[in-house]
Scaffold this motif. Structure first.
Motif, PDB file in Angstrom:
ATOM      1  N   ALA A 255       0.831  -1.202   0.000  1.00 41.84           N
ATOM      2  CA  ALA A 255       0.000   0.000   0.000  1.00 41.84           C
ATOM      3  C   ALA A 255       0.869   1.257   0.000  1.00 41.84           C
ATOM      4  O   ALA A 255       1.981   1.272   0.549  1.00 41.84           O
ATOM      5  CB  ALA A 255      -0.937  -0.007   1.207  1.00 41.84           C
ATOM      6  N   HIS A 269      -3.216   8.371   9.624  1.00 42.54           N
ATOM      7  CA  HIS A 269      -3.018   8.260   8.179  1.00 42.54           C
ATOM      8  C   HIS A 269      -1.532   8.457   7.926  1.00 42.54           C
ATOM      9  O   HIS A 269      -0.977   9.500   8.235  1.00 42.54           O
ATOM     10  CB  HIS A 269      -3.837   9.294   7.413  1.00 42.54           C
ATOM     11  N   THR A 288     -15.177   5.792   2.937  1.00 43.49           N
ATOM     12  CA  THR A 288     -15.094   5.357   4.329  1.00 43.49           C
ATOM     13  C   THR A 288     -16.446   5.477   5.018  1.00 43.49           C
ATOM     14  O   THR A 288     -16.842   4.597   5.796  1.00 43.49           O
ATOM     15  CB  THR A 288     -14.048   6.191   5.084  1.00 43.49           C
ATOM     16  N   ILE A 306     -13.300   6.927  -4.765  1.00 38.67           N
ATOM     17  CA  ILE A 306     -12.826   7.173  -3.401  1.00 38.67           C
ATOM     18  C   ILE A 306     -13.585   8.334  -2.768  1.00 38.67           C
ATOM     19  O   ILE A 306     -13.741   8.410  -1.555  1.00 38.67           O
ATOM     20  CB  ILE A 306     -11.312   7.448  -3.404  1.00 38.67           C
ATOM     21  N   LEU A 315      -4.204   9.502  -4.577  1.00 36.63           N
ATOM     22  CA  LEU A 315      -4.729   8.160  -4.321  1.00 36.63           C
ATOM     23  C   LEU A 315      -5.717   7.770  -5.424  1.00 36.63           C
ATOM     24  O   LEU A 315      -6.707   8.474  -5.663  1.00 36.63           O
ATOM     25  CB  LEU A 315      -5.404   8.113  -2.947  1.00 36.63           C
ATOM     26  N   ALA A 318      -8.399   2.042  -3.615  1.00 32.17           N
ATOM     27  CA  ALA A 318      -8.434   1.810  -2.169  1.00 32.17           C
ATOM     28  C   ALA A 318      -9.286   0.592  -1.857  1.00 32.17           C
ATOM     29  O   ALA A 318     -10.191   0.228  -2.611  1.00 32.17           O
ATOM     30  CB  ALA A 318      -8.992   3.035  -1.447  1.00 32.17           C
ATOM     31  N   VAL A 320     -11.346  -0.538   1.654  1.00 34.42           N
ATOM     32  CA  VAL A 320     -11.732  -0.105   2.998  1.00 34.42           C
ATOM     33  C   VAL A 320     -12.526  -1.241   3.634  1.00 34.42           C
ATOM     34  O   VAL A 320     -13.524  -1.694   3.070  1.00 34.42           O
ATOM     35  CB  VAL A 320     -12.560   1.196   2.969  1.00 34.42           C
ATOM     36  N   LYS A 334      -8.049   1.154   6.173  1.00 28.35           N
ATOM     37  CA  LYS A 334      -8.016   1.643   4.798  1.00 28.35           C
ATOM     38  C   LYS A 334      -6.612   1.490   4.220  1.00 28.35           C
ATOM     39  O   LYS A 334      -5.643   1.940   4.829  1.00 28.35           O
ATOM     40  CB  LYS A 334      -8.445   3.113   4.736  1.00 28.35           C
ATOM     41  N   TYR A 336      -4.614   2.434   0.738  1.00 28.61           N
ATOM     42  CA  TYR A 336      -4.708   3.235  -0.479  1.00 28.61           C
ATOM     43  C   TYR A 336      -3.537   2.931  -1.414  1.00 28.61           C
ATOM     44  O   TYR A 336      -2.439   2.575  -0.969  1.00 28.61           O
ATOM     45  CB  TYR A 336      -4.682   4.731  -0.140  1.00 28.61           C
TER      46      TYR A 336
END
Length: 584
Positions: A255, A269, A288, A306, A315, A318, A320, A334, A336
């Motif tokens: 990732a 993050h 999310t 996203i 990004l 992803a 999630v 998550k 990405y």
């Protein structure tokens, strides 16, 4: 005779190339690896039947003992025959899929061979069907007793090819032509099909081996990450612990950014887009929010999916995944990616596996936090029997199994979660159903027997219909724990614990009997009436159970102990079946 062999190897090469190209396709690997239910058997039948048809079309036409045509065959003369690799595909299909697939693929290839004509058409069609069915039964038998090896496969394949030659001699007319044909094609076809079968099997085994190695690598990597993150998950979901977890995931996966949220804000993050995906602020992406609301996995393979509010966000893809505690979504993991192609199936499976483990770890963390908040002194005294080293021993056992038996490690992690969950639930109730107490005991035993698999044997003897009978929580588990830790303290194997549960004279009797070292008479006189100081324990469990039985059932319930040094101990707990006490 031998001049035919190079042409046979050439035709084998065509089939092997096709098999190799198919082996690179995900759908082919799924068919070969599947459990071969009805749909899988149909697919295998068509697939290996098609190999037989290709072999027919690419065969070598023989006319009067000489090669007449070795290009693509659509039809052959009535006096001619074919040297090909038809048996090879049908045989492999039968070995993999069993008799049904062998028969089906044999029929497809055999009927097609018959349609091409030639004086051996009938004999070749029958031998093809026979080879498929025979291979199916041989493969079914072999898998039950031992592994199917390349040597075994080649030997059987060459034998079936030899049987085909015999069938041609028996059925093809005139016999003289059949005999001359077999002398020309017999040995090349037996050798050629044997060699082709070997290559085919190696390709199949390579496919299966690659998948197994990939799964093993993924499992190992998943549990390595789980081991590293466990100390931080035990702190719960907070900005500090989540940042550490995210950094571990960023290093351990492909990732480009990793984030963790609770149910309403981003807690951490790290990686790409950290400039606007800021921790401790609201959720930055609509993706999310959807996961938290719906409680299901969402995958985005395009930037627009996203729903990031920043137009220049790097990004592009992803996954999630919801983090759940007791089936309630409490946050999200998550992962990405800056390029959509990096979010492949491997990364998706890794993320899903990690999220499942993380959810279990969160449940354990919650269990530990709630244990600290218990206020009931009597239950806490009983809980004190669960020594801190029990958890550490269990986690050490699971950690070792992570590298040797990943599936068993996962099962034990679930058992550990169930053990502590029932601990916490029982601590809030005066009475629980017997079935709940048994779940608690079985989870405990599973963890203990994983540490000492051959030290003792557990025998259950339970009368049906008693599952809903109420009894005090933690009344059976300490009895079993005492037998394990005290009865077998000097015994390394052949220990036995019999747990009997039955109704008699309006009472439910719970009997725990062991063949351990027994209890000395001086200790027996005070056991259950008070705590006893000793090197092996204080007797708190027996004392606590006795006191609770007395208080809850007003003297109607009982706990009796019989023991003989060197022969074992028997403890009987009698619970009145007609008790109507309220569950608090």
């Amino acid at each position: 005779m031998l001049h035919l062999l190079p042409f046979m190897i050439e035709k084998i090469g065509i089939i092997v190339i096709v098999a190799f190209l198919l082996s690179q396709m995900k759908s082919f690997r799924q068919i070969v690896q599947g459990e071969h239910k009805t749909s899988g058997k149909i697919q295998l039948t068509i697939l290996f039947g098609a190999f037989g048809i290709i072999s027919n079309y690419t065969g070598i036409e023989i006319h009067h003992n000489a090669i007449a045509n070795h290009s693509w065959l659509v039809t052959i003369g009535s006096d001619n025959a074919i040297a090909n690799t038809r048996i090879m595909g049908v045989f492999i299909g039968g070995l993999i899929g069993g008799p049904v697939v062998g028969l089906g693929s044999g029929l497809i290839a055999g009927i097609h061979r018959y349609s091409l004509g030639g004086f051996t058409a009938t004999a070749c069609a029958i031998s093809t069907i026979l080879a498929g069915v025979t291979a199916g039964y041989i493969g079914k038998w072999r898998r039950k007793s031992r592994k199917i090896t390349p040597f075994f496969t080649v030997t059987v394949g060459m034998t079936l090819e030899a049987v085909q030659m015999i069938i041609i001699l028996i059925m093809a007319e005139p016999f003289a032509n059949a005999w001359e044909l077999v002398k020309v094609i017999g040995l090349p076809m037996i050798i050629g099909n044997g060699f082709g079968t070997l290559l085919f099997v190696v390709i199949i085994q390579s496919v299966l081996g690659d998948e197994e190695r990939t799964r093993a690598f993924q499992t190992n990597r998943t549990f390595q990450i789980a081991d590293q993150t466990l100390p931080f998950f035990r702190q719960g979901l907070n900005p500090v612990s989540c940042k550490e977890i995210s950094e571990i995931l960023l290093l351990g996966t492909d990732a480009d950014a990793v984030a963790i949220t609770d149910d309403h804000r981003v807690l951490s993050h790290v990686g790409a887009a950290s400039d606007h995906h800021t921790p401790l602020e609201g959720l930055a992406t609509g993706l999310t929010k959807k996961v938290l609301e719906q409680g299901v996995i969402h995958v985005a393979r395009a930037k627009k999916d996203i729903y990031c509010f920043q137009d220049d966000c790097p990004l592009q893809a992803a996954i999630v995944i919801p983090l759940k505690v007791h089936n309630t979504t409490v946050g999200a993991l998550k992962m990405y990616f800056t390029h959509p192609e990096k979010l492949n199936e491997v990364q998706q499976e890794l993320a899903e596996g990690l999220a499942n483990l993380f959810s279990t770890q969160l449940e354990l963390a919650q269990a530990e936090q709630q244990t600290k908040l218990l206020k009931d002194a009597e239950i806490r005294a009983l809980q004190a029997q669960i020594h801190p080293h029990f958890l550490f021993n269990a986690m050490n056992t699971i950690s070792v199994l992570c590298r040797t038996d990943a599936e068993r490690a996962r099962e034990l992690l679930i058992d550990l979660s169930a053990f502590f969950r029932s601990n916490l639930q029982g601590a809030r109730q005066l009475l629980i159903p017997l079935e709940k107490e048994l779940e608690h005991v079985k989870a405990y035993l599973s963890l203990e027997q994983a540490r000492f698999p051959n030290k003792y044997q557990i025998v259950w003897e339970m009368e049906s219909g008693l599952e809903k009978v109420l009894l005090p929580p933690f009344s059976l588990q300490p009895l079993v724990e005492n037998a394990i830790h005290h009865a077998f303290s000097n015994i390394k194997k052949n220990g036995k614990i019999i747990i009997s549960i039955y109704a008699e004279n309006e009472f439910m009797n719970i009997v725990v009997e062991d063949n351990g070292i027994g209890i000395k008479s001086e200790r027996m006189r005070v056991l259950g009436g008070q705590t006893v100081d000793s090197k092996k324990g204080t007797g708190t469990a027996i004392y606590n159970i006795t006191e609770r039985l007395e208080g809850i059932y007003n003297g109607r319930a009982s706990l009796m102990i019989r023991s003989e040094v060197g022969k074992g101990t028997l403890i009987t707990m009698a619970i009145p079946l007609d008790h109507k006490g309220e569950n608090e």
